[in-house]
Design a protein around this motif. Sequence first.
Motif, PDB file in Angstrom:
ATOM      1  N   UNK A 127      -1.297  20.982   6.352  1.00  0.00           N
ATOM      2  CA  UNK A 127      -0.097  20.727   5.553  1.00  0.00           C
ATOM      3  C   UNK A 127       0.125  21.791   4.476  1.00  0.00           C
ATOM      4  N   UNK A 128      -0.953  22.546   4.171  1.00  0.00           N
ATOM      5  CA  UNK A 128      -0.888  23.578   3.124  1.00  0.00           C
ATOM      6  C   UNK A 128      -0.294  23.005   1.830  1.00  0.00           C
ATOM      7  N   UNK A 129      -1.125  22.316   1.102  1.00  0.00           N
ATOM      8  CA  UNK A 129      -0.669  21.662  -0.108  1.00  0.00           C
ATOM      9  C   UNK A 129      -1.347  22.281  -1.322  1.00  0.00           C
ATOM     10  N   UNK A 130      -0.954  21.819  -2.482  1.00  0.00           N
ATOM     11  CA  UNK A 130      -1.675  22.280  -3.670  1.00  0.00           C
ATOM     12  C   UNK A 130      -2.417  21.113  -4.315  1.00  0.00           C
ATOM     13  N   UNK A 131      -3.025  21.413  -5.436  1.00  0.00           N
ATOM     14  CA  UNK A 131      -3.883  20.439  -6.103  1.00  0.00           C
ATOM     15  C   UNK A 131      -3.168  19.132  -6.435  1.00  0.00           C
ATOM     16  N   UNK A 132      -1.862  19.224  -6.674  1.00  0.00           N
ATOM     17  CA  UNK A 132      -1.116  18.009  -7.042  1.00  0.00           C
ATOM     18  C   UNK A 132      -1.242  16.919  -5.974  1.00  0.00           C
ATOM     19  N   UNK A 184       0.865  -1.185   0.000  1.00  0.00           N
ATOM     20  CA  UNK A 184       0.000   0.000   0.000  1.00  0.00           C
ATOM     21  C   UNK A 184       0.898   1.231   0.000  1.00  0.00           C
ATOM     22  N   UNK A 185       0.825   2.005  -1.065  1.00  0.00           N
ATOM     23  CA  UNK A 185       1.600   3.243  -1.168  1.00  0.00           C
ATOM     24  C   UNK A 185       0.704   4.379  -0.682  1.00  0.00           C
ATOM     25  N   UNK A 186       0.986   4.856   0.509  1.00  0.00           N
ATOM     26  CA  UNK A 186       0.134   5.913   1.078  1.00  0.00           C
ATOM     27  C   UNK A 186       0.648   7.274   0.610  1.00  0.00           C
ATOM     28  N   UNK A 187       0.232   7.628  -0.583  1.00  0.00           N
ATOM     29  CA  UNK A 187       0.637   8.909  -1.164  1.00  0.00           C
ATOM     30  C   UNK A 187      -0.511   9.347  -2.065  1.00  0.00           C
ATOM     31  N   UNK A 188      -1.031  10.556  -1.836  1.00  0.00           N
ATOM     32  CA  UNK A 188      -2.238  10.970  -2.558  1.00  0.00           C
ATOM     33  C   UNK A 188      -1.942  11.747  -3.831  1.00  0.00           C
ATOM     34  N   UNK A 189      -0.684  11.874  -4.201  1.00  0.00           N
ATOM     35  CA  UNK A 189      -0.399  12.574  -5.467  1.00  0.00           C
ATOM     36  C   UNK A 189      -0.653  11.617  -6.626  1.00  0.00           C
ATOM     37  N   UNK A 245       5.568   8.123  -7.138  1.00  0.00           N
ATOM     38  CA  UNK A 245       4.674   9.225  -6.803  1.00  0.00           C
ATOM     39  C   UNK A 245       5.252  10.514  -7.356  1.00  0.00           C
ATOM     40  N   UNK A 246       4.372  11.356  -7.894  1.00  0.00           N
ATOM     41  CA  UNK A 246       4.835  12.591  -8.512  1.00  0.00           C
ATOM     42  C   UNK A 246       5.258  13.632  -7.495  1.00  0.00           C
ATOM     43  N   UNK A 247       4.726  13.506  -6.317  1.00  0.00           N
ATOM     44  CA  UNK A 247       4.996  14.502  -5.290  1.00  0.00           C
ATOM     45  C   UNK A 247       4.824  13.839  -3.929  1.00  0.00           C
ATOM     46  N   UNK A 253      -9.118  21.001 -16.147  1.00  0.00           N
ATOM     47  CA  UNK A 253      -8.557  20.458 -14.913  1.00  0.00           C
ATOM     48  C   UNK A 253      -8.390  21.585 -13.918  1.00  0.00           C
ATOM     49  N   UNK A 254      -8.516  21.247 -12.676  1.00  0.00           N
ATOM     50  CA  UNK A 254      -8.209  22.237 -11.647  1.00  0.00           C
ATOM     51  C   UNK A 254      -6.711  22.528 -11.778  1.00  0.00           C
ATOM     52  N   UNK A 255      -6.328  23.808 -11.864  1.00  0.00           N
ATOM     53  CA  UNK A 255      -4.895  24.098 -12.021  1.00  0.00           C
ATOM     54  C   UNK A 255      -4.094  23.626 -10.810  1.00  0.00           C
TER      55      UNK A 255
END
Length: 798
Positions: A410-415, A183-188, A206-208, A398-400
């Motif tokens: 965590x203050x993240x962006x859409x990625x 299980x890769x726990x990464x939401x990017x 994972x991209x990010x 797409x959402x930018x």
Amino acid sequence: MAHQSIGNLIRQEQEDNFIILYTENGKIRIAEMEFGALRVQAARGVEDFNDFSYAVTNTKRKSIAIASETDEELIIHNKYFDTRVSKFPLRITFIKKDGSIINADEPAFGIAWDGEEVCNYKSLNKGEIFTGMGEKTGPLNKAGRQYQHWNTDEFGYHSDTDPLYTSTPFYFAKNAKNWYGIFLDNSSKTTFNFGASNHRFSFFKAERGQLNYYFFHSDDPSEILKQYCQLTGFTAIPPKWSLGYQQCRYSYYPATELLNLAENFRDRQIPADVLYLDIHYMDAYKVFTWHPERFAQAREMLAALKKKGFKVVVIIDPGVKIEKGYSVMEEGIKKDVFLKYPDGENYSGEAWPGKIYFPDFTKEKARKWWANYFKDLVEDGIDGFWNDMNEPAVWGKNVPDLVEFEYDGQKENHKLAHNIYGMQMARATFEGAENALAGKRPFVLTRSAFSGIQRYAAVWTGDNVSNEDHLFLGARLITQLGLAGVPFSGNDIGGFIGESDIPLFRRWIALGAFTPFYRGHTMINSRDAEPWSFGEEAEEIARNYITLRYKLMPYIYSCFYQHSQDGSPLNKALLLDFPQDEKIFKGEFQNQYLFGPSLLVCPVGPHQSLLKVYLPKGDWYDFFTDKKYKGEEEYIIECPNDKLPVFVKEGAIIPGQNPVQNNSEKNNGELILHLYKGKSNSEFELYEDDGETYAYRNGAFALRHIKYDPKASSLLIAQQKGTYKSDFKKVKLCLHGFDIESLKLGAKSLKVKKEDFRFIEPVSNFDPFEDAADKSKIIKDLAFVNFDFVKDEIMIRI
Ligand code: MIG
């Protein structure tokens, strides 16, 4: 060079139940989770490890230690396997206690970065099987394929389209005889390559964000699934009404149409529990409003439907219409809950309502604000909520990536937030509904999801198509969702896009009865697709299978209880019970699955009058005729229009009840207990409660352990646990496959004489449970007897 490997081990530390391995280019942290999985994290350079997760609920660790060390390597033991860390360069290998390798980093590449991306290359082994992965197309065995997780509104997807609506980056694999899970726990945006590029490696990247994966191993893949659920959560027992038949279309309106529908179901004696309101119930598609003309008297309509035993579920989209004076939007602005660009301007997109703002569901304040709106709908009489468009879907765009998300601090962006959005919307919806329902269990249905969604919602597989491919693909998707910890899922019966025809509909409505979430749905402007819309024969088939579903309700409901205990899904992949049988992955058999522990379902196409099936190890009974089959064999089964091939595992214990028209209707007090003769012990937990509140959490349930011991010729129904007053007052025992002549019937502490038994003569083609009046088929070796269902234990000699 873009590719940067983790490098050589420099030094190690043990701290706070972590082993931290410092390398040339970063560091690795290893922990053993309370329930057995091993967690591996990688951070680059001097970065700290990031522990934030929306998926994982249980972060408890066991103590961990380096068991031995040489110049070349470190060894860590746990209960299930050993972990070897080679030092130069750092590579991880998981080894079974018998010494065989389960899974190993690819020697040359291992863990590496490429720009922001992080990747783990694993050695690919000959014949390695890859499966699970939730809502992913393609065959059940995904070896040789590559998949991506990026939740996507994929209208009319095909049997190889990727990605779809949900992301559950968890796969099962089998290397030689050894099963494992990762299980890769990464939401990017993550990519899983199962040997699609070469014969050398598989990889996941994972991209990010960081590499943060959990490794599971057991000889029993059910144990792997259980551990995954212990990590990410279970589905609590759903309200019973949500397990009944549900009728949807895009869209039913006005109110009179719903009343007609309800009447139609009851008049035709087609059981059903739920009707749906799709987007046309709203005023200009404004969320949390009613259309002023179509549903001017929504409350009266809902009250009338309630009287007929119907619940109503409404669609809830995330987009909030930008319109001056619309209170939801204005309050949202005041409370500062919408997604924003880095310069502080609200992000806006377009969907049904026109221009919309999107709530930031990764912000607690926004979830609370959202949750507040459910009170009014519940007060109006709405019972459940259906989250759509929550990938999120924005017309053609797409959402930018730069759009900002709170990501709970965590203050993240859409990625990084994209794949989590739908799940957090479902969470806010669940929390709002739970609060508004004041003690009743919520039902939330979602299209988009991430790992852990099972804690909040059921999942349906979006905009499928009315064709045979989708009937089969749908079965696999539901089974794979089960392997991703989601037990409650289904697809649009008959297909959403296009139009079903008679042959397709009769197959699909039959199959749907054996899926966890059973809902008919169809696209706007398509032909009618209610159970009676395809002529008399199809209606009869629909009635029979839907009725059968309600007769099986004690079994189905108990299976949901079972899931909440051990993670076992309703649509159970055969690999869970037959882990060493690779024939189940063959193309012609890959759509077969178990529905609950005992029913083997073999999906059959609209124009197949004969179906080749494969029965795994053990003896099997035809569900409808009791004909016995030997396992580990292939058979050609005749499939007339009304026959879905379903087989019962030997030793099965299947509780049933009389048919009811909906799940709010009480059964007649007779438990119909089916026992199929077998060779080894079997058991079943019969579970009941009030079906709608949380009272079971305070002990108001009735749990009966039922055990069949063929060597001792006994069936034991143990004393009830829990304080709920069982709906059953007596038991009707149906014995299948027993030799009646030599049956020694009797019951301890019960006055039962042989004369109390009588032979019954089933079976209509549709209905194995029918005590048929027409004596068309006589099954000699089936008998039933009535017992008083007293509180005490019941021991039956058979
Ligand atoms: O753009 O609400 O998947 O089930 O009927 C389509 C209308 C939006 C997509 C869902 C479908 C639903 C439809 N929705």
